[in-house]
Design a protein around this motif. Structure first.
Motif, PDB file in Angstrom:
ATOM      1  N   GLU A  74       0.836  -1.195   0.000  1.00 21.44           N
ATOM      2  CA  GLU A  74       0.000   0.000   0.000  1.00 21.44           C
ATOM      3  C   GLU A  74       0.871   1.246   0.000  1.00 21.44           C
ATOM      4  N   MET A  75       0.407   2.282  -0.708  1.00 20.26           N
ATOM      5  CA  MET A  75       0.981   3.622  -0.613  1.00 20.26           C
ATOM      6  C   MET A  75       0.016   4.464   0.220  1.00 20.26           C
ATOM      7  N   ARG A  76       0.533   5.134   1.231  1.00 20.67           N
ATOM      8  CA  ARG A  76      -0.311   5.865   2.173  1.00 20.67           C
ATOM      9  C   ARG A  76       0.180   7.294   2.379  1.00 20.67           C
ATOM     10  N   ALA A 177      18.777  10.370   6.195  1.00 19.56           N
ATOM     11  CA  ALA A 177      18.238   9.015   6.060  1.00 19.56           C
ATOM     12  C   ALA A 177      18.534   8.207   7.322  1.00 19.56           C
ATOM     13  N   VAL A 178      17.534   7.502   7.793  1.00 18.57           N
ATOM     14  CA  VAL A 178      17.674   6.578   8.916  1.00 18.57           C
ATOM     15  C   VAL A 178      17.133   5.232   8.449  1.00 18.57           C
ATOM     16  N   ARG A 179      17.886   4.158   8.697  1.00 16.62           N
ATOM     17  CA  ARG A 179      17.496   2.840   8.207  1.00 16.62           C
ATOM     18  C   ARG A 179      17.647   1.812   9.318  1.00 16.62           C
ATOM     19  N   GLY A 180      16.908   0.747   9.191  1.00 19.44           N
ATOM     20  CA  GLY A 180      17.018  -0.295  10.204  1.00 19.44           C
ATOM     21  C   GLY A 180      16.337  -1.581   9.773  1.00 19.44           C
ATOM     22  N   ALA A 181      16.439  -2.584  10.615  1.00 12.64           N
ATOM     23  CA  ALA A 181      15.766  -3.862  10.411  1.00 12.64           C
ATOM     24  C   ALA A 181      15.216  -4.320  11.757  1.00 12.64           C
ATOM     25  N   VAL A 182      14.068  -4.960  11.717  1.00 11.91           N
ATOM     26  CA  VAL A 182      13.436  -5.426  12.940  1.00 11.91           C
ATOM     27  C   VAL A 182      12.861  -6.814  12.688  1.00 11.91           C
ATOM     28  N   SER A 193       2.940  -6.927   2.290  1.00 12.88           N
ATOM     29  CA  SER A 193       4.386  -7.136   2.247  1.00 12.88           C
ATOM     30  C   SER A 193       5.131  -5.820   2.403  1.00 12.88           C
ATOM     31  N   ALA A 194       4.476  -4.710   2.017  1.00 10.97           N
ATOM     32  CA  ALA A 194       5.147  -3.412   2.030  1.00 10.97           C
ATOM     33  C   ALA A 194       4.150  -2.293   2.298  1.00 10.97           C
ATOM     34  N   ILE A 195       4.604  -1.278   3.024  1.00  9.22           N
ATOM     35  CA  ILE A 195       3.828  -0.058   3.249  1.00  9.22           C
ATOM     36  C   ILE A 195       4.735   1.119   2.930  1.00  9.22           C
ATOM     37  N   SER A 204       8.995   7.112   3.412  1.00 10.16           N
ATOM     38  CA  SER A 204       9.321   6.019   4.328  1.00 10.16           C
ATOM     39  C   SER A 204       8.732   4.719   3.803  1.00 10.16           C
ATOM     40  N   VAL A 205       9.476   3.635   3.988  1.00  8.95           N
ATOM     41  CA  VAL A 205       9.037   2.321   3.545  1.00  8.95           C
ATOM     42  C   VAL A 205       9.272   1.299   4.648  1.00  8.95           C
ATOM     43  N   PHE A 206       8.290   0.419   4.838  1.00  8.73           N
ATOM     44  CA  PHE A 206       8.423  -0.755   5.685  1.00  8.73           C
ATOM     45  C   PHE A 206       8.152  -1.950   4.776  1.00  8.73           C
ATOM     46  N   ILE A 207       9.105  -2.861   4.648  1.00  7.48           N
ATOM     47  CA  ILE A 207       8.943  -3.952   3.690  1.00  7.48           C
ATOM     48  C   ILE A 207       9.543  -5.240   4.239  1.00  7.48           C
ATOM     49  N   ARG A 208       8.802  -6.308   4.069  1.00  7.48           N
ATOM     50  CA  ARG A 208       9.282  -7.598   4.559  1.00  7.48           C
ATOM     51  C   ARG A 208      10.506  -8.026   3.759  1.00  7.48           C
ATOM     52  N   ALA A 209      11.534  -8.543   4.461  1.00  7.19           N
ATOM     53  CA  ALA A 209      12.798  -8.860   3.804  1.00  7.19           C
ATOM     54  C   ALA A 209      13.302 -10.276   4.095  1.00  7.19           C
ATOM     55  N   SER A 210      12.570 -11.030   4.887  1.00  4.74           N
ATOM     56  CA  SER A 210      12.961 -12.416   5.185  1.00  4.74           C
ATOM     57  C   SER A 210      11.777 -13.106   5.842  1.00  4.74           C
ATOM     58  N   GLU A 211      11.993 -14.323   6.323  1.00  7.66           N
ATOM     59  CA  GLU A 211      10.914 -15.053   6.989  1.00  7.66           C
ATOM     60  C   GLU A 211      10.443 -14.337   8.247  1.00  7.66           C
TER      61      GLU A 211
END
Length: 244
Positions: A74-76, A177-182, A193-195, A204-211
């Motif tokens: 989704e794009m929000r 730019a600030v980046r991270g993984a959780v 899968s992505a927002i 800003s993007v939140f996107i699934r990157a693994s299991e």
């Protein structure tokens, strides 16, 4: 007698170059200034042509197994208003499109290169050329001779500066730019899968990157962040209330 390539930098570019040159019949030596191999950054997208390049290097299957192919996003607006919802049909781009955490790709490259070809804590300071040979120089220890030097040590590359002395230095983009993984919060994404959030001066993007993992980033116009805020966590706390 095999020719020797001296590669400066053990990031994604340097390790990929080492594998490709080895496939072409070269001996390779990779020099990294850090005392241990590491990959800066958190995640990246791999388009079908990138996956094909990894296949040529012989590591595509390993990276595909550790990444994630996004399907729905989704794009929000910043207030949560949905502007667009999209589905990515498998194969629609001509091949797999993958999001992966950088350690997955970097680890596969390191395994393929092998520890015997890697020299750590060796900071290159320049090189000299004599005929068909090149001598790579270091801040510590003796120089090393070879037939080719590849500069892959990123921003501020001494190899690039030596080859292109008139090139202008990098300039500020006016962005922060600030980046991270959780890990462990996939249920917060729902069936997505992505927002992708957009707002004045904010991307800003939140996107699934693994299991289990989500890669995220904030890209902000400089004027949105007080000059006193320099720590990533403080910047995130400052901008987070704008999101819904």
């Amino acid at each position: 007698m095999a020719r020797t390539a001296l590669i400066v930098g053990a990031g994604i570019g340097g390790l990929s170059a080492a594998i490709a040159l080895r496939h072409a019949g070269w001996q390779v030596r990779v020099f990294e200034r850090a005392p241990s191999p590491r990959e800066l950054g958190f995640g990246l997208g791999l388009a079908p042509n990138a996956v094909e390049a990894l296949r040529a290097l012989g590591i595509a299957d390993e990276v595909l197994a550790r990444g994630f192919a996004p399907r729905r996003g989704e794009m929000r607006r910043m207030d949560g208003t949905v502007l667009k919802r999209a589905e990515l049909v498998p194969g629609a781009l001509g091949g797999p499109f993958l999001i992966a955490l950088r350690p997955a790709l970097h680890g596969a490259l390191l395994d393929a290169v092998g520890g015997d070809a890697l020299s750590l804590d060796r900071e290159a300071t320049g090189f000299t050329v004599a005929g068909d040979r090149v001598m790579l120089q270091f801040a510590q220890g003796p120089g090393v001779g070879g037939d080719l030097v590849v500069g892959a040590e990123g921003l501020g590359s001494v190899i690039r500066r030596a080859l292109h002395p008139a090139e202008r230095p990098p300039r500020s983009s006016g962005l922060i730019a600030v980046r991270g993984a959780v890990h462990g919060v996939l249920p917060r994404m729902g069936d997505l899968s992505a927002i992708y959030y957009l707002g004045p001066g904010v991307e800003s993007v939140f996107i699934r990157a693994s299991e289990t993992g989500i890669y995220w980033f904030l890209s902000l116009a400089r004027e949105l962040v007080p000059a006193s805020l320099t720590e990533p966590a403080a910047i995130v706390r400052h901008i987070a209330p704008r999101f819904d």
